[in-house]
Enzyme design. Structure first.
Site, PDB file in Angstrom:
ATOM      1  N   ASP A  31       0.847  -1.195   0.000  1.00 35.83           N
ATOM      2  CA  ASP A  31       0.000   0.000   0.000  1.00 35.83           C
ATOM      3  C   ASP A  31       0.885   1.249   0.000  1.00 35.83           C
ATOM      4  O   ASP A  31       1.893   1.319   0.706  1.00 35.83           O
ATOM      5  CB  ASP A  31      -0.906  -0.011   1.239  1.00 35.83           C
ATOM      6  CG  ASP A  31      -2.059   0.966   1.103  1.00 35.83           C
ATOM      7  OD1 ASP A  31      -3.210   0.522   0.980  1.00 35.83           O
ATOM      8  OD2 ASP A  31      -1.805   2.196   1.114  1.00 35.83           O
ATOM      9  N   ILE A  32       0.499   2.232  -0.798  1.00 32.81           N
ATOM     10  CA  ILE A  32       1.283   3.458  -0.948  1.00 32.81           C
ATOM     11  C   ILE A  32       1.251   4.316   0.330  1.00 32.81           C
ATOM     12  O   ILE A  32       2.148   5.128   0.562  1.00 32.81           O
ATOM     13  CB  ILE A  32       0.782   4.251  -2.175  1.00 32.81           C
ATOM     14  CG1 ILE A  32       1.878   5.130  -2.751  1.00 32.81           C
ATOM     15  CG2 ILE A  32      -0.487   5.048  -1.876  1.00 32.81           C
ATOM     16  CD1 ILE A  32       1.559   5.670  -4.136  1.00 32.81           C
ATOM     17  N   HIS A 101     -10.580  -5.294  -3.094  1.00 37.61           N
ATOM     18  CA  HIS A 101      -9.249  -5.620  -2.575  1.00 37.61           C
ATOM     19  C   HIS A 101      -9.334  -5.960  -1.102  1.00 37.61           C
ATOM     20  O   HIS A 101     -10.245  -5.521  -0.399  1.00 37.61           O
ATOM     21  CB  HIS A 101      -8.277  -4.448  -2.788  1.00 37.61           C
ATOM     22  CG  HIS A 101      -8.782  -3.146  -2.241  1.00 37.61           C
ATOM     23  ND1 HIS A 101      -9.689  -2.364  -2.912  1.00 37.61           N
ATOM     24  CD2 HIS A 101      -8.515  -2.507  -1.083  1.00 37.61           C
ATOM     25  CE1 HIS A 101      -9.956  -1.287  -2.191  1.00 37.61           C
ATOM     26  NE2 HIS A 101      -9.261  -1.350  -1.072  1.00 37.61           N
ATOM     27  N   LEU A 102      -8.353  -6.739  -0.668  1.00 39.44           N
ATOM     28  CA  LEU A 102      -8.236  -7.134   0.728  1.00 39.44           C
ATOM     29  C   LEU A 102      -6.950  -6.525   1.273  1.00 39.44           C
ATOM     30  O   LEU A 102      -5.888  -6.644   0.641  1.00 39.44           O
ATOM     31  CB  LEU A 102      -8.165  -8.669   0.788  1.00 39.44           C
ATOM     32  CG  LEU A 102      -8.223  -9.344   2.148  1.00 39.44           C
ATOM     33  CD1 LEU A 102      -9.596  -9.136   2.798  1.00 39.44           C
ATOM     34  CD2 LEU A 102      -7.961 -10.845   1.982  1.00 39.44           C
TER      35      LEU A 102
HETATM   36  P1  AMP Z   1      -9.767   1.348   0.492  1.00 41.71           P
HETATM   37  O1  AMP Z   1      -9.946   2.545   1.391  1.00 41.71           O
HETATM   38  O2  AMP Z   1     -10.158   0.057   1.161  1.00 41.71           O
HETATM   39  O3  AMP Z   1     -10.419   1.554  -0.852  1.00 41.71           O
HETATM   40  O4  AMP Z   1      -8.212   1.224   0.278  1.00 41.71           O
HETATM   41  C1  AMP Z   1      -7.544   1.706  -0.849  1.00 41.71           C
HETATM   42  C2  AMP Z   1      -6.079   1.646  -0.532  1.00 41.71           C
HETATM   43  O5  AMP Z   1      -5.364   1.801  -1.743  1.00 41.71           O
HETATM   44  C3  AMP Z   1      -5.601   2.745   0.418  1.00 41.71           C
HETATM   45  O6  AMP Z   1      -5.027   2.144   1.575  1.00 41.71           O
HETATM   46  C4  AMP Z   1      -4.565   3.501  -0.404  1.00 41.71           C
HETATM   47  O7  AMP Z   1      -3.466   3.941   0.347  1.00 41.71           O
HETATM   48  C5  AMP Z   1      -4.165   2.471  -1.451  1.00 41.71           C
HETATM   49  N1  AMP Z   1      -3.659   3.011  -2.707  1.00 41.71           N
HETATM   50  C6  AMP Z   1      -4.211   3.980  -3.478  1.00 41.71           C
HETATM   51  N2  AMP Z   1      -3.473   4.204  -4.565  1.00 41.71           N
HETATM   52  C7  AMP Z   1      -2.425   3.342  -4.502  1.00 41.71           C
HETATM   53  C8  AMP Z   1      -1.300   3.079  -5.344  1.00 41.71           C
HETATM   54  N3  AMP Z   1      -1.079   3.744  -6.477  1.00 41.71           N
HETATM   55  N4  AMP Z   1      -0.423   2.113  -4.947  1.00 41.71           N
HETATM   56  C9  AMP Z   1      -0.599   1.432  -3.800  1.00 41.71           C
HETATM   57  N5  AMP Z   1      -1.654   1.630  -2.981  1.00 41.71           N
HETATM   58  C10 AMP Z   1      -2.537   2.568  -3.310  1.00 41.71           C
END
Ligand code: AMP
Length: 113
Positions: A31-32, A101-102
């Site tokens: 996760d970023i 996603h998980l």
């Molecule tokens: P959610 O709130 O369950 O939709 O989680 C989405 C997750 O995606 C968040 O924890 C973000 O930090 C992560 N995220 C968004 N963009 C990216 C990216 N480009 N690379 C990695 N993680 C990301």
């Protein structure tokens, strides 16, 4: 595949990510914006918006979701210490990215993503 979806762009390698594991059906990457020492996302390559959009025909794919999380835990060496699995569903459930996603979270100071 959805043109506006950030996770589809990662799947297509249009956007870089720190990939931990990938096979025919799943991609798993850090996760970023980590909410724990270890924070990895398990993402099916098929664009499904959320758990709420699942169809019976997704049964086998979704069966692989937890097995893929287990595999990632082994790769990251967190099987022994343990980990938390979180799946946000819809905006009211905290879901921001509309591609199922998980979250796999482990280590100290885990906060809910
Ligand atoms: P959610 O709130 O369950 O939709 O989680 C989405 C997750 O995606 C968040 O924890 C973000 O930090 C992560 N995220 C968004 N963009 C990216 C990216 N480009 N690379 C990695 N993680 C990301």
């Amino acid at each position: 595949m959805s043109a506006d979806c950030i996770f589809c762009k990662i799947i297509n390698k249009d956007i870089a990510a720190k990939i931990v594991f990938e096979d025919e059906n799943y991609i798993c990457f850090h996760d970023i914006n980590p909410a724990a020492e270890v924070h990895v996302l398990i993402v099916p390559k098929k664009h499904i918006k959320s758990v709420d959009e699942l169809e019976i025909s997704d049964k086998e794919l979704i069966g692989q979701l937890l097995l893929t999380a287990k595999k990632v835990a082994e790769i990251l060496n967190i099987s022994q210490i343990g980990y938390k699995l979180v799946c946000n569903v819809g905006s009211g459930g905290g879901q921001v990215v509309e591609h199922l996603h998980l979250h796999v979270l482990s280590g100290k100071n885990i906060r809910l993503p």
